[in-house]
Design a protein around this motif. Structure first.
Motif, PDB file in Angstrom:
ATOM      1  N   GLU A   8       0.845  -1.196   0.000  1.00 29.23           N
ATOM      2  CA  GLU A   8       0.000   0.000   0.000  1.00 29.23           C
ATOM      3  C   GLU A   8       0.873   1.235   0.000  1.00 29.23           C
ATOM      4  OE1 GLU A   8      -3.903   0.839   2.442  1.00 29.23           O
ATOM      5  OE2 GLU A   8      -2.144   1.456   3.588  1.00 29.23           O
TER       6      GLU A   8
ATOM      7  N   GLN B  27      -5.155   0.571   4.718  1.00 27.70           N
ATOM      8  CA  GLN B  27      -4.555  -0.483   5.536  1.00 27.70           C
ATOM      9  C   GLN B  27      -3.691   0.145   6.613  1.00 27.70           C
ATOM     10  OE1 GLN B  27      -5.574  -3.541   5.132  1.00 27.70           O
ATOM     11  NE2 GLN B  27      -6.728  -2.920   3.328  1.00 27.70           N
ATOM     12  N   THR B  31      -4.444  -0.193  10.490  1.00 29.32           N
ATOM     13  CA  THR B  31      -3.439  -0.815  11.356  1.00 29.32           C
ATOM     14  C   THR B  31      -3.060   0.108  12.498  1.00 29.32           C
ATOM     15  OG1 THR B  31      -2.560  -1.707   9.305  1.00 29.32           O
ATOM     16  CG2 THR B  31      -1.305  -2.132  11.269  1.00 29.32           C
ATOM     17  N   PRO B  48      -8.578  -7.209   7.386  1.00 29.73           N
ATOM     18  CA  PRO B  48      -8.230  -6.374   6.238  1.00 29.73           C
ATOM     19  C   PRO B  48      -8.794  -7.001   4.961  1.00 29.73           C
ATOM     20  CG  PRO B  48      -6.294  -7.519   7.115  1.00 29.73           C
ATOM     21  CD  PRO B  48      -7.489  -8.077   7.797  1.00 29.73           C
ATOM     22  N   TYR B 236       1.559  -8.132  25.774  1.00 35.59           N
ATOM     23  CA  TYR B 236       0.783  -8.446  24.574  1.00 35.59           C
ATOM     24  C   TYR B 236       1.318  -7.714  23.358  1.00 35.59           C
ATOM     25  CZ  TYR B 236      -2.887 -10.584  27.388  1.00 35.59           C
ATOM     26  OH  TYR B 236      -3.603 -11.407  28.221  1.00 35.59           O
ATOM     27  N   ARG B 237       0.999  -8.264  22.209  1.00 34.73           N
ATOM     28  CA  ARG B 237       1.233  -7.551  20.952  1.00 34.73           C
ATOM     29  C   ARG B 237       0.139  -7.984  19.992  1.00 34.73           C
ATOM     30  NH1 ARG B 237       6.127  -9.122  17.504  1.00 34.73           N
ATOM     31  NH2 ARG B 237       4.760  -8.347  15.871  1.00 34.73           N
ATOM     32  N   ASN B 238      -0.054  -7.202  18.961  1.00 28.07           N
ATOM     33  CA  ASN B 238      -0.982  -7.585  17.900  1.00 28.07           C
ATOM     34  C   ASN B 238      -0.267  -8.570  17.001  1.00 28.07           C
ATOM     35  OD1 ASN B 238      -3.529  -6.639  17.958  1.00 28.07           O
ATOM     36  ND2 ASN B 238      -3.111  -4.773  16.839  1.00 28.07           N
ATOM     37  N   MET B 240      -0.696 -11.202  13.399  1.00 26.28           N
ATOM     38  CA  MET B 240      -1.453 -11.706  12.256  1.00 26.28           C
ATOM     39  C   MET B 240      -1.239 -13.202  12.189  1.00 26.28           C
ATOM     40  SD  MET B 240      -0.758  -9.565   8.883  1.00 26.28           S
ATOM     41  CE  MET B 240      -0.585 -10.995   7.843  1.00 26.28           C
ATOM     42  N   PHE B 247       6.176 -17.689  13.753  1.00 28.09           N
ATOM     43  CA  PHE B 247       6.690 -17.692  15.129  1.00 28.09           C
ATOM     44  C   PHE B 247       6.611 -19.082  15.737  1.00 28.09           C
ATOM     45  CE2 PHE B 247       7.761 -13.578  14.924  1.00 28.09           C
ATOM     46  CZ  PHE B 247       7.112 -12.602  15.685  1.00 28.09           C
ATOM     47  N   ASP B 272       3.339 -14.872   2.767  1.00 31.73           N
ATOM     48  CA  ASP B 272       3.927 -14.136   3.890  1.00 31.73           C
ATOM     49  C   ASP B 272       4.705 -15.035   4.840  1.00 31.73           C
ATOM     50  OD1 ASP B 272       1.489 -11.455   4.419  1.00 31.73           O
ATOM     51  OD2 ASP B 272       3.304 -11.596   3.208  1.00 31.73           O
ATOM     52  N   TYR B 276       8.318 -14.062   6.095  1.00 33.36           N
ATOM     53  CA  TYR B 276       8.735 -13.913   7.494  1.00 33.36           C
ATOM     54  C   TYR B 276       9.920 -14.821   7.802  1.00 33.36           C
ATOM     55  CZ  TYR B 276       4.530 -11.234   8.681  1.00 33.36           C
ATOM     56  OH  TYR B 276       3.562 -10.283   8.747  1.00 33.36           O
ATOM     57  N   PHE B 384      -0.211 -19.591  16.391  1.00 34.83           N
ATOM     58  CA  PHE B 384       1.088 -19.838  17.028  1.00 34.83           C
ATOM     59  C   PHE B 384       1.080 -21.204  17.698  1.00 34.83           C
ATOM     60  CE2 PHE B 384       5.035 -19.037  19.106  1.00 34.83           C
ATOM     61  CZ  PHE B 384       4.935 -19.617  20.366  1.00 34.83           C
ATOM     62  N   ASN B 411      -4.642 -13.243   7.556  1.00 35.89           N
ATOM     63  CA  ASN B 411      -4.436 -11.801   7.398  1.00 35.89           C
ATOM     64  C   ASN B 411      -5.075 -10.961   8.481  1.00 35.89           C
ATOM     65  OD1 ASN B 411      -2.917 -11.801   4.957  1.00 35.89           O
ATOM     66  ND2 ASN B 411      -4.762 -12.477   3.920  1.00 35.89           N
ATOM     67  N   PRO B 415      -4.975  -9.436  19.590  1.00 37.98           N
ATOM     68  CA  PRO B 415      -3.919  -9.395  20.603  1.00 37.98           C
ATOM     69  C   PRO B 415      -3.455 -10.806  20.942  1.00 37.98           C
ATOM     70  CG  PRO B 415      -5.813  -8.066  21.264  1.00 37.98           C
ATOM     71  CD  PRO B 415      -6.227  -8.850  20.072  1.00 37.98           C
ATOM     72  N   TRP B 416      -2.152 -10.924  21.184  1.00 37.50           N
ATOM     73  CA  TRP B 416      -1.551 -12.211  21.500  1.00 37.50           C
ATOM     74  C   TRP B 416      -0.685 -12.022  22.719  1.00 37.50           C
ATOM     75  CZ3 TRP B 416       3.839 -13.630  19.871  1.00 37.50           C
ATOM     76  CH2 TRP B 416       4.130 -14.997  20.141  1.00 37.50           C
ATOM     77  N   ILE B 418       2.282 -12.793  24.728  1.00 40.32           N
ATOM     78  CA  ILE B 418       3.586 -13.374  24.401  1.00 40.32           C
ATOM     79  C   ILE B 418       3.911 -14.448  25.426  1.00 40.32           C
ATOM     80  CG2 ILE B 418       6.039 -12.893  24.102  1.00 40.32           C
ATOM     81  CD1 ILE B 418       5.267 -10.097  23.229  1.00 40.32           C
TER      82      ILE B 418
ATOM     83  N   TRP C 337       2.223  -4.098  24.735  1.00 43.80           N
ATOM     84  CA  TRP C 337       1.707  -3.427  25.906  1.00 43.80           C
ATOM     85  C   TRP C 337       1.583  -4.444  27.025  1.00 43.80           C
ATOM     86  CZ3 TRP C 337      -1.059  -4.927  21.708  1.00 43.80           C
ATOM     87  CH2 TRP C 337      -2.193  -5.735  21.927  1.00 43.80           C
TER      88      TRP C 337
END
Lengths: 177, 613, 340
Positions: A8, B27, B31, B48, B236-238, B240, B247, B272, B276, B384, B411, B415-416, B418, C337
């Motif tokens: 994008e 996008q 995001t 998305p 946490y993190r976002n 996909m 991972f 993807d 990665y 994961f 896609n 939240p995940w 860790i 976070w």
């Protein structure tokens, strides 16, 4: 979002770039006429009959012929002349000479003159063909409007050649062909 | 300027969709908003939806790109059904997405792009903003480009560059609407455009202009607040789905001590994973972009034979090509993980749309009796755990594992938490180093796994191959009894894994009027629908299968405890076929094949239909 | 090449013979090749456990069962891809691919050109018998035009592939041809192929006496072979003939046979240069030439980086730049976070 985001981003970069390559560069306004690649041309004696001149135009798929006298340009005879001076006039084509129907002493330019001048003749003067002569008034080339268009088309290749068959108009469906 | 009476309305959940032309940056906008939402502390799920074309003409319907997010103060599972807010940056976006906005929902429009040409391109005869089409919605019509131009007057930028930052205006406005701080986005902008401070500045100003617009505009009388959700403590993190798969593989490689080998071929929507993994070279990961799908899986088989943790990923068409090779992995009993990120089929189908129609192919798509372990991930973050588990099972039982995900969770993001990688299940292998009593096809271990004798180990030289082998010695055998025995053995290898997987515990009750049974990426919609039904006092429960082959040991008895079993699937009833074949129970199929996930509403309505209002 | 110091006793041919009964037809050319391979393997100085034979499907592909090494009899046409995966996974292995003309040039054509292009250090032995033997006699991509077989009763309509030309076109870095009956030349070729760092392609002319007997008769019969075979030796003039009295020279880009005598001397004969790709290409075009001799030996050698070495280098470079990978750092990259 590896690829979607970077993709994008690339698209946004492309759209925001000023992609208009300078029009001056495109039609070489500052370049001499010799930098253009010009097509075939034909030179005949001004005494040639109309029927012979017209045959040359037909056989060689030309839009004009240069007429000369004593090895110098004396006139130009074009399709327009056929339309305006020949058709419907009940002429005896194999008896009438070219010099009677040509445009005498047309405006000419030299190879070293800038392309801008050729354009000037076409736009301001209304001519579609400009004969190019040497120091002795002998024709060495003819610049036509088609030459200028082709030149532009090549410069803007992607934008002019690589287009879909139909322009995008009103759509009612999301999915196309 | 008079004091504007404002109220702040408390909401439980909100669904927003940002839509525009692909060049409008939706996008990115989406995001950013979802990262912001996560940091704020809401639970969220995203979806998305980007165009299939590489480059669609500007303003075209095919070029519409959108990003949907649902955020909430409670546990949510889907990116939302109907939209509370639609941001439509151009007429094409409005045309495509208007239908999903709920009645009296909000539509935010960038007036600057509603030009005659754009309207025509989108198939509008007149401007819908003016001709009454949008009467049922609350419309906020802003000439974003003009306002951004004002805000950036003193910066030396072309009008195109200024127009490009209109998306930040829209984002700022939405931030204001939901009472958010936008520091994360400012930081992001400054980093992204660090080489171009003028553009960075323009974007930041656009963002602030949008925010201020909300502040000062009288039309918007209400802003909203969505409280933080409760999460288990942790970092946490976002994430996909595709990234989570990568991972998971990486973690399995580290925890097992086996080097990771990925052999694959680019295919939407699985590429993807290759990208990665290719960026993890400093983890000793070897990625091999093979010449075709078949070489992708075959090279993985070679790497597995040579002792690596071998994985590959593809989508439907690639799976079809790989079938012969997977059969080879079955008969040579080598550990490989094959991820199928399912997409609309058959054949080329709908490459960018989601579906879950490759289950029967995973179960029975090979010639001969060639059972594999089949698993499915059920959400972006779940990818994961699913991919880690797939690796664990593959190397423990010396068996190929097919892991099914789909375009939607691949896609989408959520939240995940860790994990502590040391707390994950241990990975064991049948790797052997001593040659005493070694037989390449020795199945005497209780996991029925033959020993993993890796080339380079002295004294363990042996041959494997596609011809039927004698149990024990591994010599080529055409013996009739041996073949019968080996076919059953390969089936047993799958069956005993049932002892290693947890029994199903239904969400809800262990018995009742209706059981909603599902698998794969539909979990969110099914869970939300079942929740809604239970809130309305219905006797409905939910089982979502992670393991399709083998099925959990107690599934059969659980099914009998419910009066009806409803199986919603994005296919023509593939799980239903399996359940009926194995358990002889009647099932009700609810099929949707539109290239879109289930909405909570449609599943809920079907539940009500089945058990009565 | 692995160091030999870990070996206790030197390897012999017997170490490589497996206990499986060899089931090729009596008189099959594959026996000779098997013997040659088993003979030279001990001399390579590679520990037996590091040797891996991978095959596809076909008579040729029974090979791994008869070798007492690690082996993989895989699926039709895919041996090169499987071998690539194995070699990348463990670059220390000595990987051999045994395939046939059908297996590698028909269904396996794609994997063939790509493994050559990538220059993965493995050795491809292609048993070219110009027929499909295992499936009982259909024509193959190297069968001559007009060949009458079960599937082409009126003669095949396919122009055949030229394997060395195809290999050169794909960018191969070691290209050689051997003949099953020629033990001496084969031994040298196999040694060179094994020691070459990169994809070594050896085309074996192999006689299938059941379905295509005599395909290479003119190259192996005592009274003809001297005139029909040109042995290529690096930096040696290209002479052939019973009395070594014939030679090849290039006139422009065309080969010409000259007779050594009063008119032409040894200095007029073209000297083979195995590092000259253009020359190799010209020589490869002699495959189906009815007049000029068939070249046998090493056509072309080029030393350049191998794919798996470059993989290793990239990984080392990545570690140098980013440091050894740490999962926790990776997971925590990007916005995180904390929930208390």
């Amino acid at each position: 979002m590896f690829d979607i985001l970077s993709d994008e981003f690339d698209q946004m970069e492309e759209r925001s770039k000023d992609r208009r390559k300078s029009i001056e560069k495109a039609i070489s306004l500052d370049e001499p006429i010799s930098s253009l690649s010009l097509g075939e041309f034909s030179v005949l004696s001004q005494d040639e009959t109309l029927s012979r001149i017209i045959k040359i135009l037909q056989d060689k798929h030309l839009a004009c012929v240069i007429l000369e006298k004593d090895d110098k340009i004396s006139g130009i005879f074009t399709e327009r002349d056929i339309l305006n001076k020949v058709v419907g006039f009940r002429l005896e084509l194999d008896k009438e000479p070219g010099y009677k129907y040509m445009t005498s002493n047309p405006e000419t330019l030299c190879m070293e003159d800038l392309v801008a001048f050729a354009l000037n003749k076409m736009t301001a003067g209304g001519f579609r063909h400009v004969p190019i002569v040497d120091a002795n008034r002998k024709v060495v080339a003819v610049v036509s409007m088609t030459d200028i268009i082709n030149h532009l088309g090549e410069f803007y290749f992607n934008e002019v050649f690589n287009l879909p068959p139909k322009p995008l108009r009103r759509q009612n469906e999301v999915e196309g062909a | 300027m008079s004091e504007i009476k404002r109220k702040i309305t408390e909401l439980t959940d909100v669904t927003i969709r940002f839509a525009g032309d692909s060049g409008d940056g939706m996008q990115l906008t989406g995001t950013q908003f979802s990262d912001n939402t996560a940091i704020f502390g809401n639970d969220l799920a995203t979806f998305p939806d980007y165009p299939a074309e590489i480059r669609a003409p500007a303003g075209s319907l095919a070029g519409v790109s959108s990003f949907q997010i649902q955020f909430s103060k409670r546990d949510i599972h889907t990116p939302g059904d109907e939209l509370d807010v639609l941001v439509a940056m151009n007429p094409a976006a409005l045309k495509v997405h208007m239908g999903d906005v709920k009645v009296h929902g909000m539509i935010i429009i960038n007036d600057a792009n509603f030009t005659k040409r754009n309207l025509q391109l989108a198939g509008y005869n007149s401007n819908p903003v003016e001709d009454g089409t949008l009467n049922n919605y609350r419309v906020i019509n802003v000439d974003m480009t003009r306002l951004v131009t004002f805000a950036t007057e003193d910066i030396d930028l072309t009008s195109k560059l200024v127009a490009r930052s209109s998306n930040m205006f829209a984002l700022g406005l939405v931030y204001w609407l939901y009472g958010r701080k936008f520091d994360n986005t400012v930081k992001f902008i400054k980093k992204k455009f660090s080489k171009n401070p003028d553009i960075a500045e323009a974007n930041v100003r656009a963002l602030i202009a949008g925010f201020n617009y909300g502040e000062t505009l009288e039309v918007i009388k209400t802003s909203y607040h969505v409280s933080k959700a409760t999460f288990e403590p942790g970092t946490y993190r976002n994430i996909m789905g595709n990234m989570a798969v990568a991972f998971g593989f990486l973690t399995a490689s580290q925890n097992s001590g086996l080097e990771l080998f990925y052999g694959g071929y680019p295919i939407t929507p699985a590429s993807d994973i290759l990208h990665y993994l290719s960026s993890y070279k400093n983890f000793h990961v070897k990625t091999f972009q093979a010449e075709d799908e078949i070489a992708g899986v075959v090279s993985a088989i070679g790497a597995a034979y040579a002792g690596n943790l071998a994985v590959t990923a593809t989508s439907g068409p690639g799976m079809a090509l790989k079938t012969e090779a997977i059969g080879l992995a079955v008969i040579t009993e080598l550990p490989i993980v094959i991820v199928n990120v399912q997409r609309g089929g058959p054949s080329t189908g709908l490459p960018t749309k989601t579906e879950q129609s490759d289950l029967l192919q995973a179960m029975w798509g090979r010639h001969g009796e060639a059972p594999c372990v089949v698993m499915a991930a059920n959400s972006p973050a779940d990818c994961f755990e699913a991919s880690y588990e797939a690796c664990r099972i593959a190397v423990k039982y010396m068996i190929p594992v097919i892991l099914l995900t789909d375009g939607y969770i691949a896609n989408g993001s959520e939240p995940w938490r860790i994990p502590d990688v040391n707390s994950l299940k241990k990975i064991t292998t049948t790797r052997v180093t001593k040659s005493d009593g070694f037989e390449p096809y020795d199945h005497s271990s209780d996991v029925l796994a033959r020993p993993w004798a890796i080339p380079g180990t002295p004294g363990l030289e042996h041959r494997v191959g596609g011809l039927e082998k004698s149990d024990g010695s591994g010599n080529v055998s055409h013996n009739p009894q041996n073949h019968h025995y080996m076919v059953q053995l390969r089936q047993n290898k799958v069956d005993i894994i049932a002892k290693d997987i947890p029994n199903e515990v239904p969400y809800g009750d262990t018995s009742g009027d209706l059981l909603v049974l599902g698998w794969g990426g539909t979990k969110g919609a099914l869970r939300s629908a079942v929740n809604r039904a239970r809130e309305n006092g219905k006797s409905v429960s939910h089982i979502h299968l992670r393991y399709l082959n083998p099925l959990p040991n107690n599934l059969g008895e659980l099914l009998l405890k419910f009066k009806k079993v409803l199986i919603p699937e994005l296919n023509m009833g593939q799980l239903a076929t399996i359940i009926r074949a194995k358990y002889l129970v009647e099932t009700i199929s609810f099929s949707k094949l539109q290239g879109k996930p289930f909405t909570t509403t449609e599943v809920y309505q079907r539940i009500i239909t089945e058990i009565g209002g | 090449m692995i160091d030999v110091s870990t070996q206790t006793a030197p390897l012999t041919r017997k170490d490589f013979v497996s206990d499986q009964e060899v089931r090729w037809c009596p008189g099959c050319g594959d026996y000779a090749i098997l013997a040659q391979v088993q003979k030279i393997l001990p001399s390579l100085g590679i520990p037996k456990e590091n040797i891996l034979f991978i095959s596809g499907i076909g008579c040729s592909s029974r090979f791994p069962y008869y070798m007492n090494t690690y082996g993989f009899h895989s699926i039709h046409g895919r041996a090169s891809a499987l071998a690539s995966g194995a070699k990348i996974a463990n670059p220390n292995l000595s990987v051999w691919v045994v395939t046939g003309d059908g297996d590698s040039m028909s269904i396996g054509g794609n994997h063939f050109i790509h493994v050559l292009r990538r220059n993965i250090d493995l050795n491809i032995l292609m048993f070219n018998n110009r027929i499909y033997g295992l499936t009982k006699g259909q024509y193959s991509p190297t069968s001559e035009l007009g060949k009458i077989t079960k599937s082409t009763p009126m003669g095949s309509l396919d122009y055949p592939f030229n394997p060395p030309a195809l290999a050169l076109g794909a960018g191969g870095t070691f290209i050689a041809r051997a003949i099953d009956r020629d033990q001496h030349a084969s031994s040298e070729i196999l040694q060179r192929a094994a020691s070459h760092k990169g994809t070594s392609f050896v085309e074996y002319y192999q006689n299938c006496l059941i379905f295509n007997d005599g395909a290479f008769a003119s190259l192996t019969e005592k009274d003809s072979k001297d005139d029909t075979v040109l042995h290529l030796v690096h930096q040696q003039p290209m002479v052939f003939g019973k009395e070594n009295n014939k030679g090849l020279r290039l006139v422009g880009s065309q080969f010409e046979i000259i007779e050594l005598g009063s008119e032409f001397g040894i200095n007029d004969v073209l000297v083979h240069d195995e590092n000259n790709k253009n020359l190799a290409i010209l020589l490869s075009e002699l495959t189906y030439n009815p007049v000029l001799p068939t070249p046998v030996g090493i056509f072309y050698v080029k030393n350049t980086s191998t794919y798996e070495n470059m993989v290793t280098e990239q990984i080392e470079q990545a570690i140098k730049i980013k440091g050894e990978g740490d999962l926790n750092s990776l997971f925590n990259s990007g916005g995180t976070w904390v929930v208390e």
